[in-house]
Design an enzyme around this catalytic site. Structure first.
Site, short mmCIF file in Angstrom:
data_model
loop_
_atom_site.label_atom_id
_atom_site.label_comp_id
_atom_site.label_asym_id
_atom_site.label_seq_id
_atom_site.Cartn_x
_atom_site.Cartn_y
_atom_site.Cartn_z
N SER A 1 4.59 -33.03 -12.69
CA SER A 1 3.18 -33.44 -12.78
C SER A 1 2.76 -34.24 -11.56
O SER A 1 3.56 -34.98 -10.97
CB SER A 1 2.95 -34.30 -14.02
OG SER A 1 3.35 -33.62 -15.18
N ASN B 1 -0.26 -29.20 -26.45
CA ASN B 1 -0.28 -28.16 -27.48
C ASN B 1 -1.47 -27.22 -27.35
O ASN B 1 -1.40 -26.06 -27.77
CB ASN B 1 -0.24 -28.82 -28.87
CG ASN B 1 1.17 -29.31 -29.18
OD1 ASN B 1 2.04 -29.31 -28.31
ND2 ASN B 1 1.40 -29.72 -30.42
N GLU B 2 -2.55 -27.72 -26.72
CA GLU B 2 -3.68 -26.79 -26.47
C GLU B 2 -3.20 -25.67 -25.54
O GLU B 2 -3.47 -24.49 -25.77
CB GLU B 2 -4.86 -27.53 -25.81
CG GLU B 2 -5.61 -28.48 -26.73
CD GLU B 2 -4.90 -29.82 -26.94
OE1 GLU B 2 -3.94 -30.12 -26.19
OE2 GLU B 2 -5.28 -30.56 -27.87
N GLN C 1 12.37 -35.40 -14.00
CA GLN C 1 11.59 -34.17 -13.79
C GLN C 1 10.33 -34.49 -12.99
O GLN C 1 9.45 -35.20 -13.47
CB GLN C 1 11.20 -33.60 -15.16
CG GLN C 1 10.41 -32.32 -15.13
CD GLN C 1 9.95 -31.92 -16.53
OE1 GLN C 1 9.72 -32.79 -17.38
NE2 GLN C 1 9.83 -30.65 -16.79
N GLY C 2 10.23 -33.94 -11.79
CA GLY C 2 9.08 -34.22 -10.94
C GLY C 2 8.17 -33.02 -10.80
O GLY C 2 8.20 -32.31 -9.80
N GLU D 1 12.75 -26.72 -22.42
CA GLU D 1 12.02 -27.93 -22.82
C GLU D 1 11.22 -27.69 -24.11
O GLU D 1 11.17 -28.55 -24.99
CB GLU D 1 11.07 -28.32 -21.67
CG GLU D 1 10.41 -29.64 -21.84
CD GLU D 1 9.64 -30.07 -20.59
OE1 GLU D 1 9.41 -29.21 -19.71
OE2 GLU D 1 9.27 -31.25 -20.50
C1 LIG Z 1 5.86 -38.99 -22.93
C2 LIG Z 1 5.55 -38.13 -21.74
C3 LIG Z 1 6.55 -37.81 -20.85
C4 LIG Z 1 6.28 -37.03 -19.72
N1 LIG Z 1 7.29 -36.82 -18.83
C5 LIG Z 1 7.05 -36.10 -17.72
C6 LIG Z 1 8.07 -35.91 -16.75
O1 LIG Z 1 9.20 -36.40 -16.91
N2 LIG Z 1 7.79 -35.20 -15.64
C7 LIG Z 1 6.56 -34.64 -15.44
O2 LIG Z 1 6.40 -33.95 -14.43
N3 LIG Z 1 5.55 -34.82 -16.32
C8 LIG Z 1 5.76 -35.55 -17.45
N4 LIG Z 1 4.74 -35.77 -18.37
C9 LIG Z 1 3.40 -35.28 -18.05
C10 LIG Z 1 2.94 -34.12 -18.91
O3 LIG Z 1 3.59 -32.93 -18.54
C11 LIG Z 1 1.42 -34.01 -18.75
O4 LIG Z 1 0.86 -35.18 -19.32
C12 LIG Z 1 0.86 -32.80 -19.45
O5 LIG Z 1 1.26 -31.61 -18.83
C13 LIG Z 1 -0.70 -32.83 -19.48
O6 LIG Z 1 -1.22 -33.05 -18.21
P1 LIG Z 1 -2.29 -34.21 -17.97
O7 LIG Z 1 -1.76 -35.47 -18.56
O8 LIG Z 1 -2.66 -34.20 -16.53
O9 LIG Z 1 -3.56 -33.81 -18.86
P2 LIG Z 1 -4.69 -32.77 -18.47
O10 LIG Z 1 -4.07 -31.55 -17.92
O11 LIG Z 1 -5.72 -33.46 -17.65
O12 LIG Z 1 -5.30 -32.41 -19.89
C14 LIG Z 1 -6.23 -33.27 -20.56
C15 LIG Z 1 -6.64 -32.60 -21.86
O13 LIG Z 1 -7.31 -31.36 -21.59
C16 LIG Z 1 -6.68 -30.30 -22.29
N5 LIG Z 1 -6.72 -29.06 -21.48
C17 LIG Z 1 -6.47 -28.96 -20.16
N6 LIG Z 1 -6.57 -27.67 -19.76
C18 LIG Z 1 -6.88 -26.95 -20.88
C19 LIG Z 1 -7.11 -25.54 -21.12
N7 LIG Z 1 -7.01 -24.65 -20.16
N8 LIG Z 1 -7.37 -25.17 -22.39
C20 LIG Z 1 -7.45 -26.07 -23.40
N9 LIG Z 1 -7.27 -27.41 -23.21
C21 LIG Z 1 -6.97 -27.84 -21.97
C22 LIG Z 1 -5.24 -30.75 -22.49
O14 LIG Z 1 -4.63 -30.08 -23.56
C23 LIG Z 1 -5.43 -32.24 -22.74
O15 LIG Z 1 -5.77 -32.46 -24.08
C24 LIG Z 1 4.97 -36.53 -19.49
C25 LIG Z 1 3.96 -36.84 -20.41
C26 LIG Z 1 4.23 -37.63 -21.52
C27 LIG Z 1 3.10 -37.96 -22.47
#
Ligand SMILES: Cc1cc2nc3c(=O)[nH]c(=O)nc-3n(C[C@H](O)[C@H](O)[C@H](O)COP(=O)(O)OP(=O)(O)OC[C@H]3O[C@@H](n4cnc5c(N)ncnc54)[C@H](O)[C@@H]3O)c2cc1C
Length: 385
Positions: A134, A368-369, A131-132, A254
């Site tokens: 992020s 979850n947020e 899945q591409g 998902e």
């Molecule tokens: C085990 C694992 C597998 C994954 N696999 C994939 C994959 O296969 N393909 C893919 O594309 N991605 C994948 N991901 C990425 C995942 O989708 C992202 O980590 C996730 O969407 C959060 O984005 P971020 O890490 O950039 O955190 P950020 O978006 O930077 O968030 C950081 C913190 O801020 C909080 N936050 C941000 N915005 C808000 C808001 N508006 N209100 C309240 N809180 C907020 C978040 O909840 C989090 O706690 C994976 C992640 C993990 C951990």
């Protein structure tokens, strides 16, 4: 409400149980030791052998039609299969991002030609999908994604970077979101593209997780030319420019029904009860019972979901509530087990490894947020500010 399974469903369960028990033992014997993590290169290869066994037995994608590599089972039977799968202690599905995320979207948005090509190869683990979505600057705020695809004669020119691509280093194909309308913003002008990872100009670089496994990859696109003919039926899923709606269907799978079925948590809850029974600790009794009840509640809730889906409903924003439920439950089940084990918990033992992975549940599939925001606004109708 009648919650009993029919005779045919019980027969299906017995068939699944006996097949899984026999073939799981054979697979493990063939490995000559404990299976490695499917998030390592060697372990992934071991798990592909298991995927081939499942496919040969007709169990790789039980609820799909037989013509595309499934068993033609109902969603109810799929739930039964999942219960038996995890009860038997079968390994994590390294094909999950294809079979449980992309496939439901291919059924919903794919052309007949795309379905006929993509699904059987996915069920057979011939094509392995990651899945591409992020990017370094687009996680929770996915609509800020910057990877772009420019329309060219006979295809698309891709540029940009994806990250956190689960098992990307071991996969053959990627389903990704790209900006296809120059100058478009946010949710508009995106398309859902299907990209063979051997396309020239695509570089996949695996990297390690905190637990040391190389379970993630970064994927770079540098003037990669994705030909329309790279896949029969074309490389765009749904319409050009409609990528956001197509992607939201994938998130429904998902967070909702398919990625994390109740069977997984019922099995863990059952093991937690067994652990407690071996060495009861009354101070932890209430927590053990509460977690077990939440696993049962998730199972009942899912029966309701399947009833609604088979009645023609679709999985909407409610899938966010589902996701918060299963991910927090998973953390608690493992945390309680570690509290029960205390100093006896092995660092590399199944409960410790399971706990480490459970911690990522509140992050992947959208944090979850964010799910709470979605549930507040779209399910409960609360104001955005
Ligand atoms: C085990 C694992 C597998 C994954 N696999 C994939 C994959 O296969 N393909 C893919 O594309 N991605 C994948 N991901 C990425 C995942 O989708 C992202 O980590 C996730 O969407 C959060 O984005 P971020 O890490 O950039 O955190 P950020 O978006 O930077 O968030 C950081 C913190 O801020 C909080 N936050 C941000 N915005 C808000 C808001 N508006 N209100 C309240 N809180 C907020 C978040 O909840 C989090 O706690 C994976 C992640 C993990 C951990």
């Amino acid at each position: 409400m009648d919650l009993t399974w029919s005779d045919a469903e019980e027969a299906f369960r017995a068939e699944a149980r006996s097949w899984l028990t026999e073939h799981l033992a054979a697979w493990r014997d063939g490995l000559g030791g404990e299976p490695l993590s499917g998030d390592t290169r060697e372990g992934f290869a071991q798990h592909l052998v298991w995927e081939s066994d499942l496919h040969a037995g007709g169990w790789a994608a039980v609820s799909w039609p037989t013509e595309v590599g499934g068993r033609g089972a109902s969603l109810w039977e799929w739930l039964i299969f999942e219960e038996e799968y995890y009860r038997a202690g079968c390994p994590p599905r390294v094909t999950q991002n294809g079979i449980f995320l992309l496939a439901p979207t291919v059924f919903e948005f794919g052309t007949p030609e795309q379905q006929t090509h993509i699904l059987p190869r996915m069920a057979a683990a011939d094509d392995l999908w990651c899945q591409g979505w992020s990017e370094p600057n687009a996680g929770s705020d996915l609509a800020s994604l910057a990877a772009r695809a420019e329309r060219m004669d006979g295809g698309w020119r891709l540029n940009g970077q994806k990250t956190w691509t689960t098992r990307g280093a071991f996969c053959t194909h990627l389903f990704g979101l790209f900006r296809t309308e120059p100058g478009s913003e946010r949710h508009r002008g995106l398309s859902y593209l299907l990209v063979p990872l051997d396309t020239p100009g695509v570089t996949v670089r695996g990297f390690g997780r905190l637990d040391g496994d190389e379970g993630f990859a970064e994927v770079f696109f540098e003037d990669a030319f994705l030909a329309d003919a790279a896949l029969p039926g074309g490389v765009v899923l749904g319409d050009v420019g409609q990528g956001w709606s197509v992607a939201m269907a994938t998130t429904g799978s998902e967070r909702g029904l398919t990625l994390r079925s109740p069977g997984r948590f019922l099995a863990t809850a059952g093991r937690l009860i067994e652990l407690y029974a071996q060495e009861p600790q009354p101070r932890l009794r209430e927590r053990v019972i509460d977690a077990w009840m939440r696993a049962e509640a998730y199972s009942l809730f899912t029966l309701d979901t399947v009833t609604r889906l088979t009645g023609g409903a679709t999985m909407g924003a409610e899938s966010s509530i589902n996701k918060v439920w299963w991910s927090e439950l998973d953390c608690d089940l493992h945390e309680i087990a570690l509290d029960l084990l205390g100093a006896d918990a092995e660092l590399e033992g199944p409960w410790s490894k399971g706990w480490q992975f459970s911690l990522s549940g509140p992050i992947y599939a959208g944090t979850n947020e964010i799910q709470r925001n979605i549930a507040a606004e779209r399910v409960l109708g609360l104001p955005r500010k």
